[in-house]
Design a protein around this motif. Structure first.
Motif, short mmCIF file in Angstrom:
data_model
loop_
_atom_site.label_atom_id
_atom_site.label_comp_id
_atom_site.label_asym_id
_atom_site.label_seq_id
_atom_site.Cartn_x
_atom_site.Cartn_y
_atom_site.Cartn_z
N SER A 103 -16.84 -7.90 -3.23
CA SER A 103 -17.38 -7.05 -2.17
C SER A 103 -18.91 -7.09 -2.17
CB SER A 103 -16.89 -5.61 -2.34
OG SER A 103 -17.43 -4.77 -1.36
N ASP A 104 -19.49 -7.10 -3.37
CA ASP A 104 -20.95 -7.16 -3.49
C ASP A 104 -21.51 -8.48 -2.95
OD1 ASP A 104 -20.95 -4.67 -4.63
OD2 ASP A 104 -21.08 -5.38 -6.70
N LYS A 105 -20.64 -9.49 -2.87
CA LYS A 105 -21.06 -10.79 -2.32
C LYS A 105 -20.94 -10.83 -0.78
CE LYS A 105 -22.22 -13.46 -5.82
NZ LYS A 105 -23.53 -14.16 -5.86
N GLY A 106 -20.56 -9.70 -0.21
CA GLY A 106 -20.47 -9.63 1.24
C GLY A 106 -19.08 -9.88 1.80
N ILE A 107 -18.10 -10.04 0.92
CA ILE A 107 -16.72 -10.25 1.37
C ILE A 107 -16.09 -8.88 1.63
CG2 ILE A 107 -14.44 -11.13 0.74
CD1 ILE A 107 -15.97 -13.09 -1.17
N LYS A 108 -15.49 -8.71 2.78
CA LYS A 108 -14.85 -7.44 3.10
C LYS A 108 -13.55 -7.31 2.30
CE LYS A 108 -13.29 -4.49 6.88
NZ LYS A 108 -13.14 -4.32 8.35
N VAL A 109 -13.45 -6.28 1.49
CA VAL A 109 -12.25 -6.03 0.70
C VAL A 109 -11.56 -4.79 1.24
CG1 VAL A 109 -11.30 -5.49 -1.58
CG2 VAL A 109 -13.21 -7.11 -1.37
N VAL A 110 -10.32 -4.95 1.67
CA VAL A 110 -9.53 -3.84 2.20
C VAL A 110 -8.39 -3.55 1.22
CG1 VAL A 110 -8.09 -3.02 4.11
CG2 VAL A 110 -10.04 -4.53 4.57
N THR A 111 -8.36 -2.36 0.68
CA THR A 111 -7.31 -1.98 -0.26
C THR A 111 -6.28 -1.13 0.47
OG1 THR A 111 -8.85 -2.01 -2.13
CG2 THR A 111 -6.78 -0.83 -2.44
N VAL A 112 -5.10 -1.69 0.65
CA VAL A 112 -4.03 -1.01 1.38
C VAL A 112 -3.27 -0.09 0.44
CG1 VAL A 112 -1.92 -1.35 2.74
CG2 VAL A 112 -3.82 -2.98 2.95
N LYS A 113 -3.04 1.14 0.89
CA LYS A 113 -2.33 2.11 0.07
C LYS A 113 -0.88 1.69 -0.13
CE LYS A 113 -2.92 6.43 0.10
NZ LYS A 113 -2.92 7.87 0.45
N SER A 114 -0.32 2.08 -1.25
CA SER A 114 1.08 1.78 -1.55
C SER A 114 1.99 2.60 -0.65
CB SER A 114 1.38 2.10 -3.02
OG SER A 114 2.70 1.79 -3.35
N ALA A 115 2.94 1.94 0.00
CA ALA A 115 3.86 2.62 0.93
C ALA A 115 5.18 2.92 0.24
CB ALA A 115 4.09 1.75 2.16
N GLN A 116 5.49 4.20 0.09
CA GLN A 116 6.72 4.61 -0.58
C GLN A 116 7.73 5.26 0.36
OE1 GLN A 116 7.26 3.53 -3.42
NE2 GLN A 116 5.24 3.03 -4.20
N ASN A 117 7.45 5.18 1.65
CA ASN A 117 8.41 5.64 2.66
C ASN A 117 8.04 5.01 3.99
OD1 ASN A 117 6.39 7.39 3.96
ND2 ASN A 117 6.66 8.73 2.17
N PHE A 118 8.84 5.26 5.00
CA PHE A 118 8.61 4.61 6.29
C PHE A 118 7.28 5.03 6.92
CE2 PHE A 118 13.20 4.17 5.83
CZ PHE A 118 13.38 2.85 6.21
N ASP A 119 6.96 6.31 6.85
CA ASP A 119 5.70 6.77 7.45
C ASP A 119 4.50 6.10 6.80
OD1 ASP A 119 6.97 8.41 9.25
OD2 ASP A 119 6.80 10.22 8.02
N GLU A 120 4.55 5.94 5.48
CA GLU A 120 3.44 5.28 4.78
C GLU A 120 3.38 3.79 5.12
OE1 GLU A 120 3.84 6.24 0.64
OE2 GLU A 120 3.23 8.34 0.94
N MET A 121 4.53 3.19 5.41
CA MET A 121 4.54 1.80 5.84
C MET A 121 3.83 1.66 7.19
SD MET A 121 7.75 -0.71 6.77
CE MET A 121 8.07 0.25 8.25
N TYR A 122 4.11 2.59 8.10
CA TYR A 122 3.43 2.56 9.41
C TYR A 122 1.92 2.76 9.22
CZ TYR A 122 8.19 3.15 11.16
OH TYR A 122 9.54 2.99 11.42
N ALA A 123 1.55 3.60 8.26
CA ALA A 123 0.12 3.81 7.98
C ALA A 123 -0.52 2.52 7.47
CB ALA A 123 -0.05 4.94 6.96
N SER A 124 0.23 1.75 6.68
CA SER A 124 -0.28 0.46 6.18
C SER A 124 -0.50 -0.51 7.34
CB SER A 124 0.72 -0.15 5.19
OG SER A 124 0.82 0.64 4.03
N ILE A 125 0.44 -0.52 8.27
CA ILE A 125 0.30 -1.39 9.45
C ILE A 125 -0.93 -0.99 10.25
CG2 ILE A 125 1.36 -2.09 11.64
CD1 ILE A 125 4.10 -1.76 10.25
N ASP A 126 -1.12 0.32 10.42
CA ASP A 126 -2.32 0.81 11.12
C ASP A 126 -3.59 0.37 10.41
OD1 ASP A 126 -0.99 2.11 13.17
OD2 ASP A 126 -0.89 4.02 12.12
N GLN A 127 -3.61 0.54 9.08
CA GLN A 127 -4.80 0.20 8.30
C GLN A 127 -5.14 -1.28 8.41
OE1 GLN A 127 -4.42 1.07 4.11
NE2 GLN A 127 -6.57 0.61 3.66
N ILE A 128 -4.12 -2.13 8.30
CA ILE A 128 -4.35 -3.58 8.40
C ILE A 128 -4.73 -3.95 9.83
CG2 ILE A 128 -3.24 -5.85 8.22
CD1 ILE A 128 -1.58 -4.66 5.91
#
Length: 281
Positions: A103-128
């Motif tokens: 990240s310090d080299k200018g590369i965008k790092v996106v850390t996706v949260k762990s999805a443990q149910n359907f709603d969290e999976m949809y949140a991952s799709i939104d984040q990505i």
């Protein structure tokens, strides 16, 4: 002169289209979690993918991309690949220092949260989707997945209501299963069935005595064993002869990918789980 002006306008429009195409295809993305990779492909990002984790296997074309060990990141190898974005995962806490250096080299790092149910999976799709500027595509993908899930639920939930289910993430001698706050628990609940270990939290080891006491109607393993081999191994466990699943022969194996990955294929996993539970009469 009019013809020349028309030609110039056409060339400018074409140049603009080409510039737009180049702009949208300039990303160089590395995904370090199979479920995130599947989401990226479903969002139409395949042309910008340059690397995946060593355990990625879907779609098949990912095998042509450079592979990286997500739990033992090689800083130099990642830097050499010249990514513009790295899609990491919450489970990669041990790799935070390497990701910070990138990240310090200018590369965008996106850390996706762990999805443990359907709603969290949809949140991952939104984040990505937000990360790769594909918000509309992410919304459409979620609508599609929800429709597929609803179709499965409407088909099976009444038939499977009340059935007590045990899913073994790893079979004996060290049996692990998923309780509340796991995708398995949410899937069983959506189908109207009962996770016999709903009262535990997360992924935990369980012993034979606890399984016998909870008396599941169906036992399913995430395993590459055949149904027959797995059934025979369960039948040999001490004290299991009176367990409903053993008495009814309701002991099965199921493919891991569909059911364990919070990805666009989750509805297929839900259907496979429903069909497996439905086999138990």
């Amino acid at each position: 002169m009019k013809r020349i002006i028309t030609l110039l306008i056409a060339l400018l429009v074409l140049a603009g289209c080409n510039a737009q195409t180049n702009e949208t295809k300039q990303g160089r993305i590395i995904s370090l979690m199979p479920s995130n990779t599947e989401i990226l492909y479903a969002l139409g990002m395949e042309d910008e993918m340059i690397g995946v984790s060593t355990v990625d296997d879907y779609p098949k074309s990912v095998k042509k991309l450079e592979q990286f060990d997500a739990m033992k990141l090689n800083y130099e190898a990642l830097l050499k690949a010249k990514p513009t974005m790295i899609i990491a995962h919450e489970s990669m806490k041990s790799q935070e220092k390497v990701l910070k250096r990138l990240s310090d080299k200018g590369i965008k790092v996106v850390t996706v949260k762990s999805a443990q149910n359907f709603d969290e999976m949809y949140a991952s799709i939104d984040q990505i989707g937000q990360a790769v500027k594909k918000e509309k595509e992410a919304d459409k993908l979620e609508v599609k997945i929800k429709k597929e899930i609803d179709d499965v639920v409407n088909t099976y939930s009444k038939k499977l209501s009340g059935k007590k289910v045990l899913i073994e993430v790893s079979p004996a001698p060290e049996i692990y299963t998923g309780g509340k706050d796991t995708m398995f628990d949410d899937m069983i609940h959506k189908l109207g069935s009962v996770n016999v270990f709903h009262d535990i939290k997360g992924w935990q080891p369980v012993n034979s005595e606890a399984i016998i006491k909870r008396n599941p109607d169906v036992i399913i393993a995430i395993s590459d064993m055949t149904d027959k081999a797995y059934r025979e191994s369960v039948e040999k466990r001490g004290g299991f002869s009176n367990v409903n699943a053993v008495k009814q022969g309701a002991i099965y194996t199921i493919e891991a990918d569909y059911i364990s990955r919070p990805s666009p294929r989750i509805a297929k996993g839900l259907k496979e789980l429903a069909e497996t539970i439905d086999e138990a009469k």
